[in-house]
Design an enzyme around this catalytic site. Structure first.
Site, PDB file in Angstrom:
ATOM      1  N   SER A 110       3.497  34.322  55.983  1.00 43.70           N
ATOM      2  CA  SER A 110       3.457  35.781  55.965  1.00 43.70           C
ATOM      3  C   SER A 110       2.504  36.341  54.907  1.00 43.70           C
ATOM      4  O   SER A 110       1.314  36.097  54.972  1.00 43.70           O
ATOM      5  CB  SER A 110       4.871  36.322  55.795  1.00 43.70           C
ATOM      6  OG  SER A 110       4.897  37.702  55.966  1.00 43.70           O
TER       7      SER A 110
ATOM      8  N   ASP B 246       2.858  41.140  60.979  1.00 50.35           N
ATOM      9  CA  ASP B 246       4.086  41.828  61.397  1.00 50.35           C
ATOM     10  C   ASP B 246       4.257  43.127  60.612  1.00 50.35           C
ATOM     11  O   ASP B 246       5.162  43.910  60.883  1.00 50.35           O
ATOM     12  CB  ASP B 246       5.343  40.930  61.309  1.00 50.35           C
ATOM     13  CG  ASP B 246       5.632  40.404  59.922  1.00 50.35           C
ATOM     14  OD1 ASP B 246       4.789  40.579  59.012  1.00 50.35           O
ATOM     15  OD2 ASP B 246       6.707  39.800  59.741  1.00 50.35           O
TER      16      ASP B 246
HETATM   17 MG    MG Z   1       4.637  39.053  57.573  1.00 50.36          MG
END
Ligand code: MG
Length: 449
Positions: free
Chosen positions: A93, A240
């Site tokens: 991430s 995201d």
């Molecule tokens: Mg992320």
């Protein structure tokens, strides 16, 4: 071994091929048999780890559908649509470049629950892996259309013609990762003129640190200002999340973009519900109240929000760091979907992003850490609950004490010997005063244990 969102570590030090092999064997043992969708972002070791992951899963009899390089939300969108029983995303991430990791996803596209993580952890520890007979070893296939399907899925939820008419100019900072494969193309298909920064895939992240926070996206802010763009969008490593820059070059706080989106989505249906962690503040409460909606509070963490959205069927989810969840699209954080919601808002309402933000009420924050002995962390929380029992409070995660002019959230850190005290008020003075009150409360609790 699982943190708040998957397993992460430094490549070839604590996140190794041995770990990935045994973890994927444990995943296949617990979640198989069936097809598992896998993908990766541009991080170093992504290809090495997906090969080991493929070996581990297929050895348990699971088949593997490899989606290649795509954002986490793209893999999550495809899991139910490809009939997969699970998914694994190789990503760390927003962590610094030396990290990689794995997010394990269930059949609905949402990250697996804490209970399933524990089951996988037990098998990992005991090494009681399922070993498929020679003629039951899983097959490997590749699926190359994930981004096409995902982009079409987002466009279906937008007023494409009206966005096209506005011909907005957008600068996208792709963080040298997979967001660059989706967002610039999606926005061009919406009639925007797009300039991309850090669009080449490079796991050394030469452009910037992959966390989209103000100090890491100064180049984007400058580019928006000097080119006269309508807005800037920055993703994290697995796309995201999306952070926004207004046309003056100012970086929005995560809760501002979340509030702008929430006020529009929730107003579409009276009596809507918004799911958000207790760390969210008055700004979100204000827009929710104005939209005639209600808040369902959760513990801090994106996975908890996703599971709660699915459980109660709410209209929207979000976090103060700018993660937004759109159940009509999918109940997980989604950077490209978040980006298009803000683009659509500017296109349809005919206002600049800075004008839209100026319509929001302003609040002020203070965040401090208080060091405490690790062994006292739990008993301090008990003492805090006792000390605050007559106050107006929420105790879903730590203690959130609510005053007329602000609030204080006191939570132990999951990993470090500290308590975090987060205060918000109508003025900076109030936020500082409430923060001091929180620190004194932690000190009183520590003396009691
Ligand atoms: Mg992320």
């Amino acid at each position: 071994m699982f943190g708040t969102n998957g397993v992460r570590g430094i490549i070839n030090e604590d996140f190794t091929v041995e770990l990935v092999l045994n973890l994927s064997r444990a995943v296949g043992t617990v979640l198989g048999p069936g097809a598992v969708g896998i993908a990766r972002d541009s991080r170093m070791g992504g290809e090495m780890f997906t090969r080991v992951l493929t070996s581990g899963l297929t050895s348990t009899g699971c088949s593997v559908v490899d989606l290649g390089l795509v954002p986490s939300p793209t893999l999550q969108y495809m899991i139910p649509r490809l009939g997969c029983i699970a998914g694994v995303m190789v990503t760390a991430s927003h962590n610094p470049p030396q990290f990689n990791g794995m997010k394990v996803i269930g059949s609905t596209g949402i990250e697996i629950s804490r209970e399933i993580e524990n089951q996988i952890g037990l098998i990992y520890q005991s090494k009681q892996f399922k070993i498929a007979d020679w003629n039951k070893i899983g097959l490997v296939t590749h699926y190359d259309s994930a981004i096409d399907v995902y982009i079409e899925g987002i466009k279906k939820l937008l007023d494409v013609d009206r966005i096209k008419n506005r011909k907005l100019k957008v600068i996208v900072d792709c963080a040298n990762s997979v967001g660059g494969l989706v967002t610039p193309r999606l926005l061009r298909e919406l009639g925007c003129t797009v300039v991309s920064l850090n669009a080449q895939l490079d796991g050394s992240f030469p452009g910037r640190n992959p966390e989209p926070i103000p100090e890491n996206i100064k180049d984007l802010a400058l580019a928006v200002r000097v080119t006269g763009a309508d807005l800037g969008i920055a993703h994290d490593g697995d796309a995201d999340r999306a952070t926004f820059v207004d046309e003056t070059g100012r970086v929005l706080w995560g809760d501002q973009s979340f509030a702008l989106i929430a006020s529009r989505v929730l107003a579409k249906k009276h009596g809507s519900t918004l799911v958000t962690p207790v760390s969210s503040g008055r700004l979100i409460e204000d827009v929710v109240r104005k939209a005639g909606a209600r808040i369902d509070w959760t513990e801090v963490g994106s996975v908890v929000v996703s599971h709660r959205l699915e459980e109660i069927g709410a209209e929207l989810g979000g976090e103060e760091n700018g993660g937004v969840f759109f159940p009509a699209h999918q109940p997980v954080r989604d950077g490209a979907m978040t980006a298009t919601q803000v683009v659509e808002m500017i296109a349809l309402e005919g206002k600049t992003l800075s004008q839209l933000v100026s319509e929001l009420p302003a609040y002020f924050n203070t965040k401090v850490k208080v060091h405490v002995p690790q062994e006292k962390k739990e008993s301090i929380l008990e003492a805090l609950l006792e000390l605050s029992k007559d106050m107006n409070r929420i105790t879903i995660d730590g203690v959130k004490i609510i005053h007329d002019d602000g609030w204080i959230l006191i939570r132990p850190s999951g990993t470090e010997p500290i308590y975090r005290c987060f205060a918000e008020g109508n003025t900076q003075e109030t936020a500082d005063r409430l923060s001091d009150e929180g620190v004194r409360l932690i000190e009183r609790a520590e003396k009691l244990v």
